[in-house]
Design an enzyme around this catalytic site. Structure first.
Site, mmCIF file in Angstrom:
data_model
loop_
_atom_site.group_PDB
_atom_site.id
_atom_site.type_symbol
_atom_site.label_atom_id
_atom_site.label_comp_id
_atom_site.label_asym_id
_atom_site.label_seq_id
_atom_site.Cartn_x
_atom_site.Cartn_y
_atom_site.Cartn_z
ATOM 1 N N GLU A 112 0.903 -1.244 0.246
ATOM 2 C CA GLU A 112 -0.065 0.103 -0.011
ATOM 3 C C GLU A 112 0.662 1.148 -0.157
ATOM 4 O O GLU A 112 0.590 2.530 0.511
ATOM 5 C CB GLU A 112 -1.011 0.125 1.317
ATOM 6 C CG GLU A 112 -1.888 -1.162 1.237
ATOM 7 C CD GLU A 112 -3.173 -0.843 2.195
ATOM 8 O OE1 GLU A 112 -4.086 -0.583 1.566
ATOM 9 O OE2 GLU A 112 -2.753 -1.208 3.352
ATOM 10 N N HIS A 131 -0.703 5.440 7.752
ATOM 11 C CA HIS A 131 -1.830 4.760 7.397
ATOM 12 C C HIS A 131 -2.013 3.694 8.505
ATOM 13 O O HIS A 131 -0.900 3.091 8.857
ATOM 14 C CB HIS A 131 -1.578 3.928 5.917
ATOM 15 C CG HIS A 131 -2.388 3.023 5.751
ATOM 16 N ND1 HIS A 131 -4.065 3.386 5.643
ATOM 17 C CD2 HIS A 131 -2.491 1.683 5.296
ATOM 18 C CE1 HIS A 131 -4.685 2.091 5.531
ATOM 19 N NE2 HIS A 131 -3.600 1.113 5.334
ATOM 20 N N HIS A 133 -4.865 0.793 10.637
ATOM 21 C CA HIS A 133 -6.056 0.149 10.519
ATOM 22 C C HIS A 133 -6.639 0.483 12.154
ATOM 23 O O HIS A 133 -7.081 -0.778 12.736
ATOM 24 C CB HIS A 133 -5.954 -1.397 10.347
ATOM 25 C CG HIS A 133 -5.147 -1.567 9.148
ATOM 26 N ND1 HIS A 133 -4.341 -2.737 8.851
ATOM 27 C CD2 HIS A 133 -5.101 -0.789 7.762
ATOM 28 C CE1 HIS A 133 -4.067 -2.707 7.713
ATOM 29 N NE2 HIS A 133 -4.410 -1.451 7.092
ATOM 30 N N HIS A 202 -11.549 -0.747 6.217
ATOM 31 C CA HIS A 202 -10.141 -0.556 6.045
ATOM 32 C C HIS A 202 -9.440 0.163 7.199
ATOM 33 O O HIS A 202 -8.512 -0.649 8.235
ATOM 34 C CB HIS A 202 -9.751 -0.076 4.687
ATOM 35 C CG HIS A 202 -8.217 -0.187 4.341
ATOM 36 N ND1 HIS A 202 -7.721 -0.024 3.062
ATOM 37 C CD2 HIS A 202 -7.073 -0.790 5.201
ATOM 38 C CE1 HIS A 202 -6.434 -0.546 3.178
ATOM 39 N NE2 HIS A 202 -6.015 -0.655 4.528
HETATM 40 ZN ZN LIG Z 1 -4.134 -0.804 5.089
#
Ligand SMILES: [Zn+2]
Length: 270
Positions: A112, A131, A133, A202
């Site tokens: 990603e 980023h 979760h 996500h």
């Molecule tokens: Zn992710």
């Protein structure tokens, strides 16, 4: 020469001639050049950010943090693919804004990574991205109830938190990952000028002017989500209005070193 990223910079004689030669022989674009060694203090902050984000419950085995290279705005720095809590300075790789590693050396890279390259392209003001979760935030990506600033520390959430719907770009059968530049670009467009975007089913992406600021925002997005869920259970919360949120963000942006020093000492064991 003006690049589409919106920043004013000269591609340089070598880049221009290289592009001409590549076009002449029909070859692929030349391999990206390194911007050279980054400031060791920046690498130290990036390694600490990885450890802090794990220690504060924002990332687990997954998630990543990057920073723009201090010598070249068209390069960014991020770990090879591994659990953030285990990252050391030796694990940091340099990428161009296409998210191509400059010297991969057989190491795995994050699927990603395009989240980072594509946001850096659209946001010249952004110098660091997380980023994650993080578990308290994801519910707000999946329901219509909006994530809003509960207290002054999360003032950066004022003005609305956009939600990225991957189906709009990838269709109904994706694995939910930002695994190509088109998806990264769509996410960056959804983020727009905001500090945080939710990603349905996500996680989230946070952006800021420095590694320390983006860690602050990622941690307090998670904390705010926890507080908001609790407040919604109790009743009908009053949130900061946009003016209060903006004023609080301005104050807090000058204070990020205080929690950073504490979190770093805890996470680095010194
Ligand atoms: Zn992710």
């Amino acid at each position: 020469m003006q690049c589409f990223c919106g920043m004013s910079h000269d591609l340089g004689r070598r880049g221009f001639l290289g592009a001409l030669m590549a076009a002449a022989v029909g070859a692929q674009a030349p391999a990206p050049q390194s911007a050279g060694p980054a400031d060791p203090a920046l690498i130290e902050d990036l390694v600490a950010a990885n450890r802090i984000l794990y220690d504060q419950g924002v990332v687990d085995g997954f998630g990543h943090v990057s920073t723009r290279h201090d010598k070249d705005p068209n390069r960014y720095l991020m770990s090879r693919s591994m659990a953030p809590a285990l990252v050391t300075a030796e694990d940091i790789l340099e990428y161009d804004l296409e998210s191509t590693p400059i010297d991969q050396g057989g190491r795995a890279v994050y699927l990603e990574r395009f989240i980072h390259g594509e946001i850096y392209k659209l946001r010249p003001d952004v110098r660091a991205i997380v980023h994650s979760h993080s578990p308290s935030v994801i519910p707000y990506a999946n329901v219509k109830t909006q994530l809003k600033p509960m207290n002054h520390i999360a003032g950066f959430l004022g003005g609305g938190v956009p939600m990225f719907e991957i189906r709009d770009t990838a269709g109904p059968a994706s694995d939910m990952l930002i695994r190509n530049p088109a998806l990264g670009h769509a996410l960056a467009v959804t983020l727009g000028p905001r500090p945080v975007a939710l990603m349905r089913g996500h996680g989230s992406a946070a952006a800021a002017q420095s590694v320390r600021h983006v860690v602050f925002r990622a941690v307090y997005t998670e904390v705010n989500a926890r507080m908001e869920s609790e407040a919604l259970r109790l009743g009908d919360p009053t949130f900061l209005n946009d003016e209060e949120a903006a004023a609080a963000m301005k104050t807090n942006d000058a204070l990020v070193d205080r929690p950073w020093d504490l979190w770093k000492r805890r996470a680095m064991g010194k």
